[in-house]
Design a protein around this motif. Structure first.
Motif, PDB file in Angstrom:
ATOM      1  N   GLU A 109      15.674   8.457  22.526  1.00  0.00           N
ATOM      2  CA  GLU A 109      15.743   8.961  23.686  1.00  0.00           C
ATOM      3  C   GLU A 109      17.390   9.292  23.990  1.00  0.00           C
ATOM      4  O   GLU A 109      17.941  10.048  23.100  1.00  0.00           O
ATOM      5  CB  GLU A 109      15.195   8.012  25.088  1.00  0.00           C
ATOM      6  N   ASP A 110      17.899   8.571  24.971  1.00  0.00           N
ATOM      7  CA  ASP A 110      19.286   8.555  25.118  1.00  0.00           C
ATOM      8  C   ASP A 110      20.201   7.604  24.021  1.00  0.00           C
ATOM      9  O   ASP A 110      21.300   7.732  23.867  1.00  0.00           O
ATOM     10  CB  ASP A 110      19.859   8.343  26.786  1.00  0.00           C
ATOM     11  N   THR A 111      19.327   6.829  23.393  1.00  0.00           N
ATOM     12  CA  THR A 111      19.960   6.075  22.144  1.00  0.00           C
ATOM     13  C   THR A 111      18.941   6.452  21.213  1.00  0.00           C
ATOM     14  O   THR A 111      17.638   6.152  21.367  1.00  0.00           O
ATOM     15  CB  THR A 111      20.234   4.627  22.631  1.00  0.00           C
ATOM     16  N   CYS A 112      19.282   6.301  19.909  1.00  0.00           N
ATOM     17  CA  CYS A 112      18.527   6.181  18.748  1.00  0.00           C
ATOM     18  C   CYS A 112      18.499   5.415  17.664  1.00  0.00           C
ATOM     19  O   CYS A 112      19.787   5.082  17.392  1.00  0.00           O
ATOM     20  CB  CYS A 112      18.397   7.806  17.936  1.00  0.00           C
ATOM     21  N   ARG A 113      17.486   4.579  17.363  1.00  0.00           N
ATOM     22  CA  ARG A 113      17.549   3.577  16.468  1.00  0.00           C
ATOM     23  C   ARG A 113      16.961   4.137  15.032  1.00  0.00           C
ATOM     24  O   ARG A 113      15.957   4.837  15.037  1.00  0.00           O
ATOM     25  CB  ARG A 113      16.541   2.506  16.978  1.00  0.00           C
ATOM     26  N   ILE A 114      17.968   4.030  14.063  1.00  0.00           N
ATOM     27  CA  ILE A 114      17.431   4.590  12.948  1.00  0.00           C
ATOM     28  C   ILE A 114      17.533   3.447  11.774  1.00  0.00           C
ATOM     29  O   ILE A 114      18.399   2.650  11.586  1.00  0.00           O
ATOM     30  CB  ILE A 114      18.721   5.402  12.142  1.00  0.00           C
ATOM     31  N   VAL A 157      24.744  15.089  17.065  1.00  0.00           N
ATOM     32  CA  VAL A 157      24.981  14.310  18.246  1.00  0.00           C
ATOM     33  C   VAL A 157      25.805  12.947  18.146  1.00  0.00           C
ATOM     34  O   VAL A 157      26.032  12.253  19.029  1.00  0.00           O
ATOM     35  CB  VAL A 157      23.764  14.085  19.063  1.00  0.00           C
ATOM     36  N   GLY A 158      25.694  12.356  16.882  1.00  0.00           N
ATOM     37  CA  GLY A 158      26.687  11.172  16.598  1.00  0.00           C
ATOM     38  C   GLY A 158      26.258  10.493  15.294  1.00  0.00           C
ATOM     39  O   GLY A 158      25.701  11.105  14.526  1.00  0.00           O
ATOM     40  N   SER A 159      26.970   9.377  15.045  1.00  0.00           N
ATOM     41  CA  SER A 159      27.011   8.546  13.818  1.00  0.00           C
ATOM     42  C   SER A 159      26.660   7.072  13.788  1.00  0.00           C
ATOM     43  O   SER A 159      27.224   6.891  14.941  1.00  0.00           O
ATOM     44  CB  SER A 159      27.617   9.222  12.780  1.00  0.00           C
ATOM     45  N   CYS A 160      26.506   6.402  12.811  1.00  0.00           N
ATOM     46  CA  CYS A 160      26.564   4.965  12.674  1.00  0.00           C
ATOM     47  C   CYS A 160      26.539   4.631  11.576  1.00  0.00           C
ATOM     48  O   CYS A 160      26.442   5.202  10.501  1.00  0.00           O
ATOM     49  CB  CYS A 160      25.251   4.438  13.559  1.00  0.00           C
ATOM     50  N   TYR A 161      27.162   3.263  11.383  1.00  0.00           N
ATOM     51  CA  TYR A 161      27.393   2.526  10.170  1.00  0.00           C
ATOM     52  C   TYR A 161      26.787   1.269   9.991  1.00  0.00           C
ATOM     53  O   TYR A 161      26.458   0.668  11.234  1.00  0.00           O
ATOM     54  CB  TYR A 161      28.775   2.571  10.063  1.00  0.00           C
ATOM     55  N   ASP A 162      26.402   0.762   8.934  1.00  0.00           N
ATOM     56  CA  ASP A 162      25.790  -0.616   8.856  1.00  0.00           C
ATOM     57  C   ASP A 162      26.077  -0.991   7.374  1.00  0.00           C
ATOM     58  O   ASP A 162      26.024  -0.387   6.439  1.00  0.00           O
ATOM     59  CB  ASP A 162      24.212  -0.548   9.093  1.00  0.00           C
ATOM     60  N   GLY A 202      19.933  -0.818   9.391  1.00  0.00           N
ATOM     61  CA  GLY A 202      19.605  -0.319  10.581  1.00  0.00           C
ATOM     62  C   GLY A 202      20.665  -0.159  11.487  1.00  0.00           C
ATOM     63  O   GLY A 202      21.757  -0.795  11.394  1.00  0.00           O
ATOM     64  N   CYS A 203      21.006   0.860  12.488  1.00  0.00           N
ATOM     65  CA  CYS A 203      21.981   1.109  13.151  1.00  0.00           C
ATOM     66  C   CYS A 203      21.414   2.113  14.370  1.00  0.00           C
ATOM     67  O   CYS A 203      20.383   2.614  14.282  1.00  0.00           O
ATOM     68  CB  CYS A 203      23.028   1.954  12.475  1.00  0.00           C
ATOM     69  N   THR A 204      22.077   2.005  15.401  1.00  0.00           N
ATOM     70  CA  THR A 204      21.950   2.777  16.645  1.00  0.00           C
ATOM     71  C   THR A 204      22.812   3.769  17.151  1.00  0.00           C
ATOM     72  O   THR A 204      23.959   3.405  17.232  1.00  0.00           O
ATOM     73  CB  THR A 204      21.812   1.630  17.818  1.00  0.00           C
ATOM     74  N   VAL A 205      22.344   4.962  17.440  1.00  0.00           N
ATOM     75  CA  VAL A 205      23.150   5.897  17.676  1.00  0.00           C
ATOM     76  C   VAL A 205      23.289   5.978  19.234  1.00  0.00           C
ATOM     77  O   VAL A 205      22.266   6.268  19.997  1.00  0.00           O
ATOM     78  CB  VAL A 205      23.161   7.239  17.320  1.00  0.00           C
ATOM     79  N   ARG A 206      24.721   5.841  19.811  1.00  0.00           N
ATOM     80  CA  ARG A 206      24.636   6.175  21.224  1.00  0.00           C
ATOM     81  C   ARG A 206      25.800   7.110  21.343  1.00  0.00           C
ATOM     82  O   ARG A 206      27.098   6.602  21.241  1.00  0.00           O
ATOM     83  CB  ARG A 206      25.157   4.876  21.762  1.00  0.00           C
ATOM     84  N   THR A 213      23.338  13.874  26.923  1.00  0.00           N
ATOM     85  CA  THR A 213      23.187  15.234  27.529  1.00  0.00           C
ATOM     86  C   THR A 213      22.096  16.057  26.971  1.00  0.00           C
ATOM     87  O   THR A 213      21.123  16.549  27.704  1.00  0.00           O
ATOM     88  CB  THR A 213      24.455  15.851  27.023  1.00  0.00           C
ATOM     89  N   MET A 214      21.732  15.921  25.414  1.00  0.00           N
ATOM     90  CA  MET A 214      20.587  16.533  24.837  1.00  0.00           C
ATOM     91  C   MET A 214      19.298  15.827  25.435  1.00  0.00           C
ATOM     92  O   MET A 214      18.326  16.947  25.808  1.00  0.00           O
ATOM     93  CB  MET A 214      20.892  16.525  23.311  1.00  0.00           C
ATOM     94  N   TRP A 215      19.249  14.748  25.701  1.00  0.00           N
ATOM     95  CA  TRP A 215      18.058  14.070  26.085  1.00  0.00           C
ATOM     96  C   TRP A 215      17.703  14.446  27.674  1.00  0.00           C
ATOM     97  O   TRP A 215      16.588  14.936  27.980  1.00  0.00           O
ATOM     98  CB  TRP A 215      18.121  12.694  26.034  1.00  0.00           C
TER      99      TRP A 215
END
Length: 139
Positions: A51-56, A84-89, A103-107, A113-115
């Motif tokens: 949603e406003d945060t994505c768990r990958i 819309v974002g990136s993350c690192y693990d 796993g990582c979370t994109v915030r 804004t897109m959500w």
């Protein structure tokens, strides 16, 4: 007459291999320069709540008999074709034929804004991710 002598000289030079040719990209990779790394991993991408945060979450499986060191994951998230974002693990090491989860979370404000625009009915919310898994190995 000179044309036939030049042709004969050129044919003799090529036959003996005296002419030095600059290496091309293909021959340089055969010599070990710019050599492509072997693909030693398989991985599958899973999405959690997005949603406003994505768990990958990514399931990384070693397909080699070598131990892989310093495995890390970079994930980039797109919504409707816009980044819309990136993350690192950091994953660590993976034993031969082993499986590890990353796993990582994109915030980000772009994701939020897109959500909000999706909730208002302005746009669709089609998520897509691209991952890059980096690793080292020693033979």
């Amino acid at each position: 007459m000179t044309r036939s002598l030049v042709g004969m000289l050129l044919a003799a030079t090529v036959a003996t291999g005296v002419i030095a040719v600059t290496p091309t990209a293909a021959s340089a990779s055969e010599l070990g320069q710019n050599a492509a790394r072997p693909h030693l991993l398989n991985y599958k991408i899973y999405f959690g709540e997005c949603e406003d945060t994505c768990r990958i979450k990514v399931r990384i499986k070693s397909v080699t008999r070598l131990k892989l060191y310093d495995v890390s994951l970079n994930a980039r998230l797109w919504v409707n074709g816009k980044k819309v974002g990136s993350c690192y693990d950091y994953v660590g090491s993976i034993r031969p034929k082993g499986v590890r989860w990353a796993g990582c979370t994109v915030r980000s404000s772009k994701l939020s804004t897109m959500w909000n625009r999706y909730l208002d009915g302005e746009i669709d919310f089609n998520t897509e991710t691209k991952t890059n898994v980096h690793y080292e190995w020693y033979s």
